[in-house]
Design an enzyme around this catalytic site. Sequence first.
Site, short mmCIF file in Angstrom:
data_model
loop_
_atom_site.label_atom_id
_atom_site.label_comp_id
_atom_site.label_asym_id
_atom_site.label_seq_id
_atom_site.Cartn_x
_atom_site.Cartn_y
_atom_site.Cartn_z
N THR A 173 0.88 -1.18 0.00
CA THR A 173 0.00 0.00 0.00
C THR A 173 0.90 1.21 0.00
OG1 THR A 173 -1.88 -1.01 1.15
CG2 THR A 173 -1.57 1.30 1.55
N ASP A 204 -8.80 -2.46 4.44
CA ASP A 204 -8.89 -1.34 5.39
C ASP A 204 -8.57 0.01 4.76
OD1 ASP A 204 -6.21 -2.35 5.05
OD2 ASP A 204 -5.61 -0.92 6.60
N THR A 224 -0.85 0.17 6.84
CA THR A 224 -0.56 -0.82 5.80
C THR A 224 -0.38 -2.18 6.45
OG1 THR A 224 0.92 -1.55 4.07
CG2 THR A 224 1.92 -0.25 5.84
N GLY A 227 -5.37 -6.16 5.83
CA GLY A 227 -6.50 -5.26 6.02
C GLY A 227 -7.61 -5.75 6.92
N1 ASP Z 1 -3.99 -2.93 3.82
C1 ASP Z 1 -4.07 -3.34 2.45
C2 ASP Z 1 -5.29 -4.17 2.25
O1 ASP Z 1 -5.52 -5.07 3.00
C3 ASP Z 1 -2.86 -4.07 1.98
C4 ASP Z 1 -1.54 -3.60 2.53
O2 ASP Z 1 -1.46 -2.53 3.12
O3 ASP Z 1 -0.54 -4.28 2.36
O4 ASP Z 1 -5.99 -3.95 1.32
#
Ligand code: ASP
Length: 306
Positions: A173, A204, A224, A227
């Site tokens: 992210t 998230d 990040t 999520g």
């Molecule tokens: N938080 C992000 C999601 O779950 C992915 C990430 O931050 O690596 O969509």
Amino acid sequence: PQKAKEYALVIHGGAGTITKANLKPNQERAYREKLTAVLEIGDQMLKEGKSSEEVVVRVISLMENSPLFNAGKGSVFNAEGKQDMDASIMRGDDLNCGAIAGVSNVKNPIKLARMVMDSSEHVFLARKGAEQFAQEMQLDIVDPDYFFDQKRYDRWKKLKDKEVLSEEEKHGTVGAVCLDKSGNLCAGTSTGGMTYKKWGRIGDSPVIGAGTYANNESCGVSSTGHGEFFIRAMVAHQIAAAMEYGDYTLEEAANLVIHEKLQHLGGTGGVIAMDKFGNVAMPFNTEGMYRGYVTSDSEPSVAIYK
Ligand code: ASP
């Protein structure tokens, strides 16, 4: 009382099993150079008096345009072998915010999130409707092929063939939190989500309070990581709440939520956070997190590993 920094900017490019052993020297250099270049541009804008909102949108757009990160160009592929993206942004002065989910033809999802915040009466738009709003706002619309990236495609193929991927390879992210010269905080987050996500899964990153939060009374946060856990732990808002209702400093609040609350749930990842004085916290419980910050009284500083 603490002396506030005139301005400050902190960014991240995702967290995961990022170690010196699995990142080649040329890859490491590419990440460091990109993060530094992004911080330098943000620093210049803040020096010129640009708002935290403008800076957050600009620096996140730059990272979305780079295939190094799982956001915009270079986003991961979902179970159907397509790329769809989520983003959100929030302002600390009036608590206005904007979020979008599941768009696949908007060049810079963070710009669309900002439009939702500034030019609509809503907070959260998804899929076809969000894409239609992007068109009406005359944002750059691209062919979905624009987002293609061979490395992400190969990882999707591996998962499809039931091979095992590391956490790092599955997601990522980008995010930014900024304090401007007027004392306003703004936070934003943009992502392609998780590789092989199914059934229209949304993480998230576009969920206000989980992936993004900002309040001038407490702090700005961009998350990040995995999520589902960040939503369950309401990570971004919990950090702000610990400062607002408890007597926690930024550092204490961020550590509490990442190293205790998220950790106990079994979630992995991290956050970047900034308070109204321009103090920065960047806790994570993974091997690494692409991250960096710059302030009115310090040069850009970039880190990857623990
Ligand atoms: N938080 C992000 C999601 O779950 C992915 C990430 O931050 O690596 O969509």
